[in-house]
Scaffold this active site. Structure first.
Site, PDB file in Angstrom:
ATOM      1  N   VAL A   1     -10.083 -95.160   7.919  1.00 23.94           N
ATOM      2  CA  VAL A   1      -9.513 -93.903   8.386  1.00 23.94           C
ATOM      3  C   VAL A   1      -8.604 -93.358   7.286  1.00 23.94           C
ATOM      4  O   VAL A   1      -7.637 -94.013   6.885  1.00 23.94           O
ATOM      5  CB  VAL A   1      -8.725 -94.089   9.693  1.00 23.94           C
ATOM      6  CG1 VAL A   1      -8.186 -92.738  10.171  1.00 23.94           C
ATOM      7  CG2 VAL A   1      -9.599 -94.712  10.768  1.00 23.94           C
TER       8      VAL A   1
ATOM      9  N   ASP B   1     -13.640 -99.731  23.897  1.00 25.53           N
ATOM     10  CA  ASP B   1     -12.717-100.513  23.077  1.00 25.53           C
ATOM     11  C   ASP B   1     -11.286-100.016  23.260  1.00 25.53           C
ATOM     12  O   ASP B   1     -10.542 -99.834  22.294  1.00 25.53           O
ATOM     13  CB  ASP B   1     -13.113-100.444  21.604  1.00 25.53           C
ATOM     14  CG  ASP B   1     -12.458-101.571  20.784  1.00 25.53           C
ATOM     15  OD1 ASP B   1     -12.030-102.566  21.399  1.00 25.53           O
ATOM     16  OD2 ASP B   1     -12.390-101.447  19.557  1.00 25.53           O
TER      17      ASP B   1
ATOM     18  N   LEU C   1      -4.884 -94.194   6.338  1.00 27.65           N
ATOM     19  CA  LEU C   1      -4.143 -94.418   7.574  1.00 27.65           C
ATOM     20  C   LEU C   1      -4.416 -95.793   8.152  1.00 27.65           C
ATOM     21  O   LEU C   1      -3.606 -96.331   8.905  1.00 27.65           O
ATOM     22  CB  LEU C   1      -4.501 -93.345   8.612  1.00 27.65           C
ATOM     23  CG  LEU C   1      -4.011 -91.927   8.299  1.00 27.65           C
ATOM     24  CD1 LEU C   1      -4.608 -90.934   9.276  1.00 27.65           C
ATOM     25  CD2 LEU C   1      -2.493 -91.865   8.341  1.00 27.65           C
TER      26      LEU C   1
END
Length: 552
Positions: A38, A143, A30
């Site tokens: 990921v 973040d 991903l």
């Protein structure tokens, strides 16, 4: 692509096949980032999830790092919010921490383009609600940025990658001589000074809102050092954003963290902005002051798509009142509203068409919606990139329920240069042409798909594996519509689909024939695109064949 992952999912790289996460099967990538990779994966029940595997370049104190990581995971497990991706599982594999979350379909805010009006307010409120949940759990995101906000096809934002940066440093924000961990342009002044608390996330919220509205961050420069200087000493640039939401964003980006509102205060003020009394018409749509109340009424009606008749019965006088105020005195509209409100039983198709007609008459400039989903080019592409439920809805909109596109969505007053310049007042030609192109490609797939099924059956018994057939017909049709929409013209989407098909190795005659057809296909024709679509939706079956053959 199977299991709700996007059709252009990046394939696993050679080194990824050695990764083992107990209970999960990796099927693609991903994304990647500074903290790790990921993966798209399937759990033991075959449900789509996202697995994040942390990189090995962590602090040297492994035990302390793992302890901090587990503390963070426990904090994240307490989060309960529709705007925060839920944590499902976590652990350590070969010294690498990993965690598993729900797979969220949609696009990151970074790729959504500029938002305005109700969509912008929905984004701002959803991210603020996520921060409320995160801060109540004792976590600081650290973040928050456009690429960490996923926007679902219905416009709901979901915050990703929260709190993981804490695991990157056992001592706090920075290591010796290292820059602060985060992203330049959304980091607050105090983050550069080594302080990381909830007001830092509020500062980032203000930056995200400005980006969502304008496509640009409020603090930009040619280098991270210059960005830091601007964050510390210069006011934010709003790039033309004005109004109450802009004022709230400026307060959120105050240099002094004590002067910023909390996430809870943000949410309260956004709720006030979103009330019908204070909400304004979207700035990027044609001005029609007399229609503002009618537009808001249409949006309210569309929010009740699950069971619209009770709402319509309660509000039919408001609808007719707004119609009279706009000068829409034709008997047809009055009869339409009264029919829907008074008749005991209407076929679902009749009800949907009636609601669409009411919305079109009262707010022809409003972005059309169907069952809560936008029905314009961007909205349809978002459905194509979503999961099985979204793709089934797309098939209905472009196939059996194409009347919604032809009689409703394609008739709304859009702002495309082609439609405004050459077809003024005649509706959205871009949307109508898009549906026609998709239908032509889909029609070209029907016979080849039937032949492909026979070929697969012929080779199925030789492997003796019960799970390698094509998906059920309805699911297969949904994928065909979704893939046809994404590759309807030569583009990066088409190139990615072709590359994925040609890179997949499967020792079967039928897959070889599919790859040969894709190589020969002319992507400038509907027939050529159809071959790419067929091979793309059959790729998961080819992977299962390859796995079964490899086990023999």
């Amino acid at each position: 692509m199977p299991h709700g992952f996007p059709p252009d999912l990046s394939p696993l790289r050679p080194g990824d096949h050695a990764v083992r996460i107990p209970g999960y099967r990796l099927v693609g990538r991903l994304g990647t980032g500074g903290m790790g990779v990921v993966y798209a994966a399937l759990d033991s029940r075959g449900r789509p999830v996202a697995v994040k595997l942390m990189r090995s370049g962590m602090p040297p104190d492994v035990d302390h790092r793992h302890r901090r990581f587990q503390e963070e995971v426990r904090a994240l497990q307490r989060l309960r919010s529709e705007h925060v991706v839920p944590l499902l599982d976590s652990g350590v594999s070969d010294g690498h921490p990993w965690l598993v979350t729900d797979y969220v379909p949609g696009r990151t805010l970074q790729r959504c383009g500029k938002l305005s009006g109700r969509r912008l307010l929905l984004l701002a409120r959803g991210v603020a609600a996520a921060l409320c949940a995160i801060h109540r759990a004792g976590v600081v995101h650290r973040d928050l940025k456009p690429s960490n906000v996923m926007v679902r096809p219905d416009g709901t934002p979901v915050v990703l990658d929260f709190g993981i940066a804490r695991a990157a440093d056992a001592q706090g924000l920075t290591g010796t001589g290292a820059p602060p961990i985060g992203t330049a342009g959304t980091m607050s002044p105090e983050r550069y000074r080594g302080v990381s608390e909830p007001p830092s996330d509020v500062f980032a919220w203000g930056c995200v809102v400005v980006f969502a509205a304008t496509g640009r961050l409020p603090f930009t420069a040619s280098s991270p050092e210059e960005v830091m200087n601007r964050v510390l000493h210069s006011p934010p640039e709003l790039h033309g954003l004005r109004g109450p939401l802009a004022d709230l964003a400026v307060r959120a980006m105050d240099k002094d963290p004590k002067k910023r509102p909390t996430a809870e205060q943000l949410l309260k003020e956004l709720d006030a902005l979103g009330s019908p009394r204070s909400a304004a018409a979207p700035r990027d749509r044609p001005s029609r002051k007399a229609g503002d109340a009618a537009t808001l009424l249409v949006l309210e009606m569309q929010q009740h798509h699950g069971n619209p008749v009770p709402w319509l019965r309660r509000n039919r006088e408001r609808l007719l009142g707004e119609a009279r105020r706009l000068g829409l005195t034709d008997r047809g509209l009055r009869d339409l509203v009264r029919r829907v409100a008074e008749e005991e039983y209407l076929e679902l198709s009749e009800l949907e068409e009636a609601l669409a007609e009411i919305a079109l008459r009262l707010a022809p400039h409003e972005r059309p919606r169907y069952r809560g989903h936008p029905v314009d080019e961007d909205g349809l592409v978002a459905l194509a990139s979503g999961g099985a439920q979204e793709q089934a809805l797309l098939r209905r909109l472009l196939g059996e329920r194409s009347v919604i596109v032809e009689r409703y969505a394609a008739r709304h007053v859009c702002r495309h240069g082609l439609c405004v310049g050459k077809h003024l007042g005649r509706g959205c030609r871009v949307l109508r042409r898009l549906r026609s192109q998709v239908a032509e490609v889909v029609d070209r797939t029907r016979e080849p798909l039937r032949e492909l099924r026979h070929q697969i059956w012929a080779e199925h018994d030789t492997l003796g594996h019960p799970q390698i057939l094509l998906p059920p017909d309805r699911e297969l049709t949904d994928r065909v519509y979704a893939t046809a929409l994404l590759v309807r013209r030569r583009s990066a989407e088409l190139d990615r689909h072709r590359a994925a098909v040609l890179a997949l190795r499967c020792p079967t005659r039928w897959w070889t024939s599919q790859q040969e057809a894709v190589v020969r296909a002319d992507p400038d024709t509907a027939r050529g695109l159809a071959w790419v679509v067929i091979a793309s939706v059959a790729a998961d079956t080819a992977r299962r064949f390859a796995e079964a053959a490899g086990r023999e």
